[in-house]
Design an enzyme around this catalytic site. Structure first.
Site, PDB file in Angstrom:
ATOM      1  N   ASP A  34       3.545  -2.610 -11.883  1.00 12.92           N
ATOM      2  CA  ASP A  34       2.139  -2.896 -11.577  1.00 12.92           C
ATOM      3  C   ASP A  34       1.429  -1.708 -10.934  1.00 12.92           C
ATOM      4  OD1 ASP A  34       3.849  -3.184  -9.360  1.00 12.92           O
ATOM      5  OD2 ASP A  34       2.394  -4.407  -8.289  1.00 12.92           O
ATOM      6  N   ARG A  56      -0.024   5.772 -20.697  1.00 17.80           N
ATOM      7  CA  ARG A  56       0.412   4.673 -19.820  1.00 17.80           C
ATOM      8  C   ARG A  56       0.929   3.516 -20.668  1.00 17.80           C
ATOM      9  NH1 ARG A  56      -4.481   6.048 -17.259  1.00 17.80           N
ATOM     10  NH2 ARG A  56      -5.551   4.194 -18.058  1.00 17.80           N
ATOM     11  N   LYS A 147       1.388 -10.957  -7.201  1.00 20.25           N
ATOM     12  CA  LYS A 147       1.835 -10.131  -6.059  1.00 20.25           C
ATOM     13  C   LYS A 147       0.634  -9.644  -5.274  1.00 20.25           C
ATOM     14  CE  LYS A 147       2.670  -5.794  -5.582  1.00 20.25           C
ATOM     15  NZ  LYS A 147       3.158  -4.401  -5.581  1.00 20.25           N
ATOM     16  N   GLU A 188       4.057 -10.131   0.138  1.00 16.60           N
ATOM     17  CA  GLU A 188       4.622  -8.793   0.398  1.00 16.60           C
ATOM     18  C   GLU A 188       4.018  -8.141   1.641  1.00 16.60           C
ATOM     19  OE1 GLU A 188       5.273  -4.387  -1.680  1.00 16.60           O
ATOM     20  OE2 GLU A 188       4.187  -5.936  -2.776  1.00 16.60           O
ATOM     21  N   GLU A 190       4.697  -5.241   3.586  1.00 18.82           N
ATOM     22  CA  GLU A 190       5.546  -4.041   3.590  1.00 18.82           C
ATOM     23  C   GLU A 190       5.386  -3.252   4.881  1.00 18.82           C
ATOM     24  OE1 GLU A 190       6.643   0.089   1.224  1.00 18.82           O
ATOM     25  OE2 GLU A 190       5.022  -1.159   0.438  1.00 18.82           O
ATOM     26  N   LYS A 230       8.606 -10.662  -0.641  1.00 15.29           N
ATOM     27  CA  LYS A 230       8.956  -9.293  -1.032  1.00 15.29           C
ATOM     28  C   LYS A 230       8.844  -8.402   0.214  1.00 15.29           C
ATOM     29  CE  LYS A 230       7.967  -5.493  -4.215  1.00 15.29           C
ATOM     30  NZ  LYS A 230       7.426  -5.087  -5.522  1.00 15.29           N
ATOM     31  N   SER A 301      12.905  -6.346  -6.325  1.00 15.92           N
ATOM     32  CA  SER A 301      11.607  -6.243  -6.996  1.00 15.92           C
ATOM     33  C   SER A 301      11.239  -4.765  -6.906  1.00 15.92           C
ATOM     34  CB  SER A 301      10.554  -7.122  -6.314  1.00 15.92           C
ATOM     35  OG  SER A 301       9.302  -6.960  -6.959  1.00 15.92           O
ATOM     36  N   TYR A 364      -0.382   1.951  -3.718  1.00 17.32           N
ATOM     37  CA  TYR A 364      -0.279   1.657  -5.148  1.00 17.32           C
ATOM     38  C   TYR A 364      -1.624   1.866  -5.814  1.00 17.32           C
ATOM     39  CZ  TYR A 364       4.345  -0.328  -4.620  1.00 17.32           C
ATOM     40  OH  TYR A 364       5.686  -0.488  -4.381  1.00 17.32           O
TER      41      TYR A 364
END
Length: 364
Positions: A34, A56, A147, A188, A190, A230, A301, A364
């Site tokens: 992703d 891509r 996500k 998630e 993180e 996650k 993941s 990201y």
């Protein structure tokens, strides 16, 4: 006494729980494919490939069209919006290709991090506006899970109580909206590996963050059996001078999870957090071999830790498609074994697999 109005029907709950359990079936994990257009630019630049939509698409095709055996290792693939609607060379939509292999499709739904005022450079994640409508459309278009990434940092002054609370509430709102639309939310939070903190400090912060997240999920009446977590593995900061064994990392990680994550959660799918491919696999294996009781599936993941060798093998050349797919399959199988605690590390050092994938302040 608080009163909870019924949020989901029994049928909705069953569907969500079935999806979550399928993704983390024994030996299965998630391919995180992703990366945003900007993140793919960084990946492609490293191998000398121009960041065009066609490049891509072609690279994602390498992953999506891997041999059917991949269905034994990958239970779900997280797409970026662009990728969800792309097709293979023969015109077959990527989502149809993976569904034929019984692999579920997921979608990244957050809109990235933004500064959180009144903090020392901390952030929250945006994207709640219009999320219900987007989830309804994604469900219609074949996505079964989603996500949303929140980011926290460890330093002398962070994470602050404000950042922990704000990000926990954002994750809970996202999770609730997803479930209303039949989509399993991957939660998630993180904690970045940036810094020189030791293992104990990371474990302490991880426990504080996860405790706040599950308090918020409870407050928002999120159905835990229809969610996945996650998290980061509990590791020392990238600049920490002390080196820890995989067993020490595993014990700290499982201890933190046992103190904070309810057994109702079907699975915990770790992010790789800049570890090398091999390091992430070894630590996942150690986590599953840890003798402490573990009531959830503990799997992967991974994005970079499943793709680095494949990208390196491809290098933008169509004739390298098969060798790139072989590298991806190899990593997928190794992590499948690690999710069962059955991985035997190779004694010979594999160049690409042992290279650090750490990126400072990763986005990201």
């Amino acid at each position: 006494m608080t009163f909870q109005a019924p949020a989901l029907t029994p049928e909705q709950k069953k569907e969500l729980n079935d999806i979550g359990l399928q993704i983390v079936s024994p030996g299965m994990g998630i391919l995180a494919a992703d990366e945003s257009v900007g993140s793919m630019a960084k990946r492609l630049t490293q191998i000398g490939v121009e960041n065009t939509e066609e490049n891509r698409r072609y690279y994602r095709q390498i992953l999506m069209t891997a041999e059917d055996r991949v269905k034994n290792f990958i239970g779900g693939i997280i797409f970026f919006h662009e990728t969800l609607y792309q097709n293979a060379d023969d015109g077959t939509p990527f989502i149809n290709i993976i569904k034929e292999k019984n692999i579920l499709a997921g979608i990244k739904v957050d809109k990235g991090v933004v500064p959180l005022a009144g903090t020392n450079g901390e952030t929250t994640t945006q994207g709640l506006d219009g999320l219900a409508e987007r989830c309804a459309q994604y469900k219609k278009d074949g996505a079964d899970f989603a996500k949303w990434r929140c980011v926290l940092k460890i330093s002398a002054t962070t994470p602050s109580s404000l950042a922990i609370m704000e990000n926990a509430n954002v994750l809970a709102r996202y999770a609730s909206i997803c479930q209303q639309n039949g989509i399993v939310p991957i939660v998630e939070p993180e904690i970045l590996p940036d810094g020189d903190h030791d293992l104990k400090r990371c474990q302490y912060v991880t426990e504080k963050v996860l405790s706040a997240v599950y308090k918020a999920l409870s407050d928002h009446h999120v159905y835990l059996e229809g969610t996945l977590l996650k998290p980061n593995m509990v590791t020392p900061g990238h600049s920490c001078p002390t080196k820890y064994t995989p067993e020490e990392i595993a014990t700290a990680t499982v201890t933190a999870l046992r103190r904070t994550v309810p057994p109702a959660v079907p699975g915990i799918t770790f992010l790789s957090g800049g570890q090398s491919e091999e390091e992430a696999t070894i630590n996942l294996n150690a986590i599953n071999k840890c003798p402490l009781p573990k009531p959830w599936a503990l799997t992967f993941s991974f994005g970079r830790a499943l793709q680095a060798s494949a990208l390196n093998a491809w290098r933008g050349e169509k004739e390298n498609l098969q060798v790139a797919q072989d590298e991806f399959m190899k990593r997928a199988e190794m992590n499948s074994l690690a999710s069962l605690g059955q991985y035997e590390p190779s004694t010979e050092s594999d160049g690409a697999a042992s290279q650090s994938l750490y990126i400072e302040n990763h986005a990201y």
